[in-house]
Design an enzyme around this catalytic site. Structure first.
Site, PDB file in Angstrom:
ATOM      1  N   GLY A  70      45.394  31.977  33.862  1.00  0.00           N
ATOM      2  CA  GLY A  70      45.979  33.091  34.606  1.00  0.00           C
ATOM      3  C   GLY A  70      46.333  32.681  36.029  1.00  0.00           C
TER       4      GLY A  70
ATOM      5  N   THR B  12      37.633  40.348  37.584  1.00  0.00           N
ATOM      6  CA  THR B  12      38.466  41.180  36.716  1.00  0.00           C
ATOM      7  C   THR B  12      38.221  42.647  37.032  1.00  0.00           C
ATOM      8  OG1 THR B  12      38.351  39.513  34.967  1.00  0.00           O
ATOM      9  CG2 THR B  12      39.021  41.723  34.316  1.00  0.00           C
TER      10      THR B  12
ATOM     11  N   ALA C 141      33.652  42.083  42.620  1.00  0.00           N
ATOM     12  CA  ALA C 141      34.512  42.536  43.710  1.00  0.00           C
ATOM     13  C   ALA C 141      35.890  42.838  43.158  1.00  0.00           C
ATOM     14  CB  ALA C 141      34.606  41.481  44.816  1.00  0.00           C
TER      15      ALA C 141
ATOM     16  N   HIS D  53      52.160  45.933  44.176  1.00  0.00           N
ATOM     17  CA  HIS D  53      51.884  44.654  43.522  1.00  0.00           C
ATOM     18  C   HIS D  53      53.102  44.190  42.728  1.00  0.00           C
ATOM     19  CE1 HIS D  53      47.616  45.587  44.348  1.00  0.00           C
ATOM     20  NE2 HIS D  53      47.443  44.285  44.258  1.00  0.00           N
ATOM     21  N   HIS D  54      53.035  42.960  42.266  1.00  0.00           N
ATOM     22  CA  HIS D  54      54.097  42.350  41.475  1.00  0.00           C
ATOM     23  C   HIS D  54      54.306  43.087  40.152  1.00  0.00           C
ATOM     24  CE1 HIS D  54      50.858  40.575  39.032  1.00  0.00           C
ATOM     25  NE2 HIS D  54      50.248  40.404  40.201  1.00  0.00           N
TER      26      HIS D  54
ATOM     27  N   LYS E 101      51.552  43.055  37.077  1.00  0.00           N
ATOM     28  CA  LYS E 101      50.186  43.590  37.134  1.00  0.00           C
ATOM     29  C   LYS E 101      49.997  44.643  36.047  1.00  0.00           C
ATOM     30  CE  LYS E 101      46.678  45.445  40.285  1.00  0.00           C
ATOM     31  NZ  LYS E 101      45.675  44.478  39.774  1.00  0.00           N
TER      32      LYS E 101
END
Length: 254
Positions: A11, A88, A111, A143-144, A147
């Site tokens: 990833g 994650t 986190a 976000h991109h 996501k």
């Protein structure tokens, strides 16, 4: 030498962590073993060779994978304890319960964002929410296009801190969209809106709005290296800790 295992190595974050571990900045660390998440249901009596090899060869395991893969990893770790860093997001109630049980026998740090700047932003959001108690709160995250989850875990964490400062339960006041004749905004509601597009690494804004003035706090990530370095630092920190469930605030002394 601390041996780091990567769960979710192919990833975006997995690749970034491996790249940083191979740099000169972390000479006392090594990439021990890398695997991809295996998607079997939590609770099935399946022990994979890959997971066993990952645990056997690693001092600390960093997870940036997918929901089911992360749940499987945490569940496996309950039998084979090993310090875990869980990056994650979107693990839900099932994930929270698994983390609670796992942390009884090993150190676990979860986190929703590994950035030092975001950790500080959460603290500032809590302070502003309490001090500006009559101000409306709105959160926007960007976000991109790739996501998968929305809103982001970071945005929900921001909202949780803001709600907590006002003694509110986020699930009772969160708004995720507005369309049509929705009526006037209620006093306590906290909106968390998600935008997706392009290759935006991450931008989070929390605003406090009142008549005649408003305050906006924002954090913009320009490179995934920020999160990779943060994850690696948490792995170093947790490597010698006792069993327990830790946050990035513990690691940073916040």
């Amino acid at each position: 030498m601390i041996k780091i295992g990567i769960h979710g190595a192919s990833g975006k974050m997995g690749r970034e962590i491996i790249s940083n571990l191979k740099g000169n900045q972390f000479a006392n660390l090594s990439v021990a073993y890398t695997i991809e998440p295996i998607e079997f249901d939590v609770g099935e009596a399946i022990i994979t060779d890959d997971l066993k090899t990952l645990f056997d060869n690693s001092d600390v395991i960093i997870d940036f994978s997918i929901k089911q893969g992360a749940l499987n990893l945490i569940n496996y770790a309950r039998t084979y304890p090993k310090p875990l860093i869980i990056g994650t997001t979107g693990l839900g109630d099932e994930g929270a319960e698994l983390l609670r049980h796992a942390s009884a026998v090993m150190p676990v740090l979860q986190a929703t964002n590994m950035s030092l700047g975001v950790a500080v932003l959460n603290r500032l959001a809590e302070l502003a929410s309490k001090a500006l108690s009559d101000f409306d709160i709105e959160i926007v995250e960007m976000h991109h296009r790739h996501k998968l989850d929305a809103p982001s875990g970071t945005a929900l964490t921001l909202a949780t801190h803001a709600a907590k400062a006002r003694n509110l339960s986020l699930e009772n006041v969160r708004v995720s969209g507005r369309d049509g004749m929705v009526g006037a905004r209620s006093k306590d509601e906290i909106a968390v809106m998600a935008l997706r597009g392009g290759d935006i690494v991450g931008r989070h804004t929390i605003g406090f709005y009142n008549d005649g003035e408003f305050v906006e706090l924002n954090h913009t990530a320009t490179s995934r290296a920020t999160f990779a370095k943060g994850a690696i630092k948490t792995a170093i920190w947790i490597s010698d800790k006792k069993a327990g469930l830790y946050s990035i605030y513990d690691c940073l002394g916040l």
